[in-house]
Design an enzyme around this catalytic site. Structure first.
Site, PDB file in Angstrom:
ATOM      1  N   HIS A 277      -0.301  -3.418 -16.824  1.00 46.32           N
ATOM      2  CA  HIS A 277       0.111  -3.769 -15.460  1.00 46.32           C
ATOM      3  C   HIS A 277       0.443  -5.265 -15.356  1.00 46.32           C
ATOM      4  CE1 HIS A 277      -0.103  -3.291 -10.985  1.00 46.32           C
ATOM      5  NE2 HIS A 277      -0.407  -4.569 -11.055  1.00 46.32           N
ATOM      6  N   GLU A 278      -0.478  -6.098 -15.806  1.00 46.29           N
ATOM      7  CA  GLU A 278      -0.255  -7.548 -15.670  1.00 46.29           C
ATOM      8  C   GLU A 278       0.893  -8.019 -16.564  1.00 46.29           C
ATOM      9  OE1 GLU A 278      -1.386  -8.993 -13.202  1.00 46.29           O
ATOM     10  OE2 GLU A 278      -3.085  -7.726 -12.673  1.00 46.29           O
TER      11      GLU A 278
ATOM     12  N   HIS B  70       5.143  -4.173  -7.870  1.00 44.68           N
ATOM     13  CA  HIS B  70       4.336  -2.968  -7.693  1.00 44.68           C
ATOM     14  C   HIS B  70       5.223  -1.755  -7.420  1.00 44.68           C
ATOM     15  CE1 HIS B  70       0.595  -5.572  -6.897  1.00 44.68           C
ATOM     16  NE2 HIS B  70       0.700  -5.226  -8.165  1.00 44.68           N
TER      17      HIS B  70
ATOM     18  N   CYS C  22       2.234   5.659 -11.847  1.00 42.72           N
ATOM     19  CA  CYS C  22       2.803   4.589 -12.671  1.00 42.72           C
ATOM     20  C   CYS C  22       1.775   3.474 -12.879  1.00 42.72           C
ATOM     21  CB  CYS C  22       4.026   4.021 -11.970  1.00 42.72           C
ATOM     22  SG  CYS C  22       4.790   2.662 -12.876  1.00 42.72           S
TER      23      CYS C  22
ATOM     24  N   CYS D 116      10.379   2.257 -13.825  1.00 42.78           N
ATOM     25  CA  CYS D 116       9.865   0.991 -14.377  1.00 42.78           C
ATOM     26  C   CYS D 116      10.234   0.850 -15.854  1.00 42.78           C
ATOM     27  CB  CYS D 116       8.362   0.893 -14.170  1.00 42.78           C
ATOM     28  SG  CYS D 116       7.899   0.638 -12.440  1.00 42.78           S
TER      29      CYS D 116
HETATM   30 ZN   LIG Z   1      -0.126  -6.094  -9.732  1.00 41.07          ZN
HETATM   31 ZN   LIG Z   2       6.837   2.617 -11.802  1.00 39.28          ZN
END
Ligand SMILES: [Zn+2]
Ligand SMILES: [Zn+2]
Length: 178
Positions: free
Chosen positions: A132-133, A142, A148, A170
């Site tokens: 995520h980061e 986001h 996701c 994404c």
């Molecule tokens: Zn975030």
């Molecule tokens: Zn996504």
């Protein structure tokens, strides 16, 4: 395509096994070479005595100071509990479209919530937050998709609900940015 490099380093004492695990799993998702490096960051200046937590943004700046301007990325991993002033805690923080990211494993341990140790669950949570980061450093914001890995997580329950992978949208954006 140029394969970028992602360096992983411990901020304070961190189990080497989790760093090695993250290096493996991240390299696949980001099509990057990924290795843990032995650089020292002293987190003490970022300590907030009243909150008894560490200022995430200050630690992120320290990572940035360490990092050469070569277009590669760096992920800091810490056991310390992180905060930003407007929030009780954060699981991590990253420079959007930047080079450095930081995650805290502190609140990813089931033991933090009074539950028995569960290494598989803990590793999977660390993997999600690291991806995520690092997704943010690649310019991803986001994602609305609950599954996701770029979906926002304000609690460990939300971390557990999402997958450790990027949704098709994404993924497409990541490839476009590569
Ligand atoms: Zn975030
Ligand atoms: Zn996504």
């Amino acid at each position: 395509m140029l394969v970028p490099e992602i360096k992983i380093l411990a901020v304070g004492p961190v189990d080497q096994n989790i760093l090695d695990y993250l290096a493996l799993t991240i390299s696949g998702s980001f099509n990057a070479t990924c290795q843990s490096v032995n650089l020292k960051v002293d987190p003490q200046d970022a300590y907030h005595p009243t909150r008894r937590q560490y200022n995430s943004t200050q630690l992120l700046s320290k990572l940035l100071e360490l990092h050469p301007t070569d277009g590669n990325k760096m992920l800091g991993v810490t056991e310390l509990d992180l905060f930003i002033p407007i929030l009780t805690f954060v699981f991590g923080e990253a420079q959007l479209g930047g080079r450095v990211a930081l995650i805290s494993t502190h609140r990813l341990h089931p033991q933090f919530y009074g539950l028995p140790e569960n290494e598989k669950l803990f590793y999977s949570r660390c993997e999600k937050e690291a991806k995520h980061e690092l997704g943010h450093t690649s310019g991803l914001v986001h994602c609305r998709s609950y599954e996701c890995v770029m979906h926002v997580s304000n609690s460990v329950e939300q971390v557990d609900l999402k997958q450790s992978s990027f949704c098709p949208t994404c993924t497409g954006l990541l490839q476009g940015m590569g």
